[in-house]
Design a protein around this motif. Structure first.
Motif, PDB file in Angstrom:
ATOM      1  N   GLN A  26      38.298   9.940 -35.528  1.00  0.00           N
ATOM      2  CA  GLN A  26      36.842   9.763 -35.509  1.00  0.00           C
ATOM      3  C   GLN A  26      36.335   9.521 -34.091  1.00  0.00           C
ATOM      4  OE1 GLN A  26      34.625  10.040 -38.244  1.00  0.00           O
ATOM      5  NE2 GLN A  26      36.490  10.927 -39.095  1.00  0.00           N
ATOM      6  N   GLY A  27      37.059   8.711 -33.345  1.00  0.00           N
ATOM      7  CA  GLY A  27      36.650   8.404 -31.981  1.00  0.00           C
ATOM      8  C   GLY A  27      36.663   9.613 -31.078  1.00  0.00           C
ATOM      9  N   VAL A  28      37.676  10.463 -31.230  1.00  0.00           N
ATOM     10  CA  VAL A  28      37.832  11.624 -30.349  1.00  0.00           C
ATOM     11  C   VAL A  28      37.112  12.849 -30.914  1.00  0.00           C
ATOM     12  CG1 VAL A  28      39.495  13.220 -29.311  1.00  0.00           C
ATOM     13  CG2 VAL A  28      40.017  10.767 -29.410  1.00  0.00           C
ATOM     14  N   ARG A  29      37.479  13.259 -32.113  1.00  0.00           N
ATOM     15  CA  ARG A  29      36.965  14.520 -32.667  1.00  0.00           C
ATOM     16  C   ARG A  29      35.519  14.435 -33.133  1.00  0.00           C
ATOM     17  NH1 ARG A  29      41.186  18.476 -34.400  1.00  0.00           N
ATOM     18  NH2 ARG A  29      39.329  19.533 -35.150  1.00  0.00           N
ATOM     19  N   GLY A  33      33.488   7.316 -30.039  1.00  0.00           N
ATOM     20  CA  GLY A  33      33.666   6.461 -28.872  1.00  0.00           C
ATOM     21  C   GLY A  33      34.931   5.634 -28.846  1.00  0.00           C
ATOM     22  N   TRP A  34      35.025   4.901 -27.737  1.00  0.00           N
ATOM     23  CA  TRP A  34      36.230   4.117 -27.432  1.00  0.00           C
ATOM     24  C   TRP A  34      36.460   2.950 -28.372  1.00  0.00           C
ATOM     25  CZ3 TRP A  34      40.123   5.761 -24.797  1.00  0.00           C
ATOM     26  CH2 TRP A  34      39.930   6.800 -23.879  1.00  0.00           C
ATOM     27  N   LEU A  35      35.428   2.395 -28.951  1.00  0.00           N
ATOM     28  CA  LEU A  35      35.612   1.288 -29.890  1.00  0.00           C
ATOM     29  C   LEU A  35      36.411   1.755 -31.112  1.00  0.00           C
ATOM     30  CD1 LEU A  35      34.968  -1.691 -30.186  1.00  0.00           C
ATOM     31  CD2 LEU A  35      32.872  -1.053 -31.369  1.00  0.00           C
ATOM     32  N   GLY A  39      40.237   0.544 -32.015  1.00  0.00           N
ATOM     33  CA  GLY A  39      40.566   0.037 -33.346  1.00  0.00           C
ATOM     34  C   GLY A  39      41.727   0.808 -33.956  1.00  0.00           C
ATOM     35  N   GLY A  40      41.723   2.118 -33.746  1.00  0.00           N
ATOM     36  CA  GLY A  40      42.806   2.948 -34.257  1.00  0.00           C
ATOM     37  C   GLY A  40      44.140   2.631 -33.615  1.00  0.00           C
TER      38      GLY A  40
END
Length: 111
Positions: A26-29, A33-35, A39-40
């Protein structure tokens, strides 16, 4: 009780690993964002610790068996989190993987 504890630990490990990978995705694709990525990464680290709590002492056995849990859990996660609908072959494959997991972890052994 040992089998119930082991199954519960596999479920916890799956939540951490699959959830962690999903958060990174979710953060990358999805550009969240970095949060989300952080978390991942933390969840993936927690997965590593959860696996060490299994009652069996053999790393290879635990990780091999967990593979079956990961396959089935990933399909469930995709259905719940992303609306993916597994077809009969996905479900059949997951059942085969879970049967393999049960054989690897819980078959009676003479040693």
């Amino acid at each position: 009780m040992s089998i119930l504890r082991s199954v519960a630990l596999f479920v916890v490990a799956a939540l951490f690993e699959i959830g962690g990978a999903w958060l990174v995705w979710q953060g990358v694709r999805e550009h969240r964002g970095w949060l989300w990525i952080t978390g991942g990464v933390l969840a993936l680290g927690a997965y590593g610790f959860a696996a060490t709590l299994q009652p069996d002492a053999h790393f290879g056995r635990i990780l091999a068996a967990y593979g079956g849990v990961f396959v089935a859990g990933s399909l469930v996660w995709g259905a719940v989190a992303d609306g993916y609908r597994p077809d009969r072959w996905d479900v059949t494959g997951a059942v085969v993987c879970l049967a393999g997991m049960a054989l690897i972890m819980y078959a009676p052994r003479g040693n």
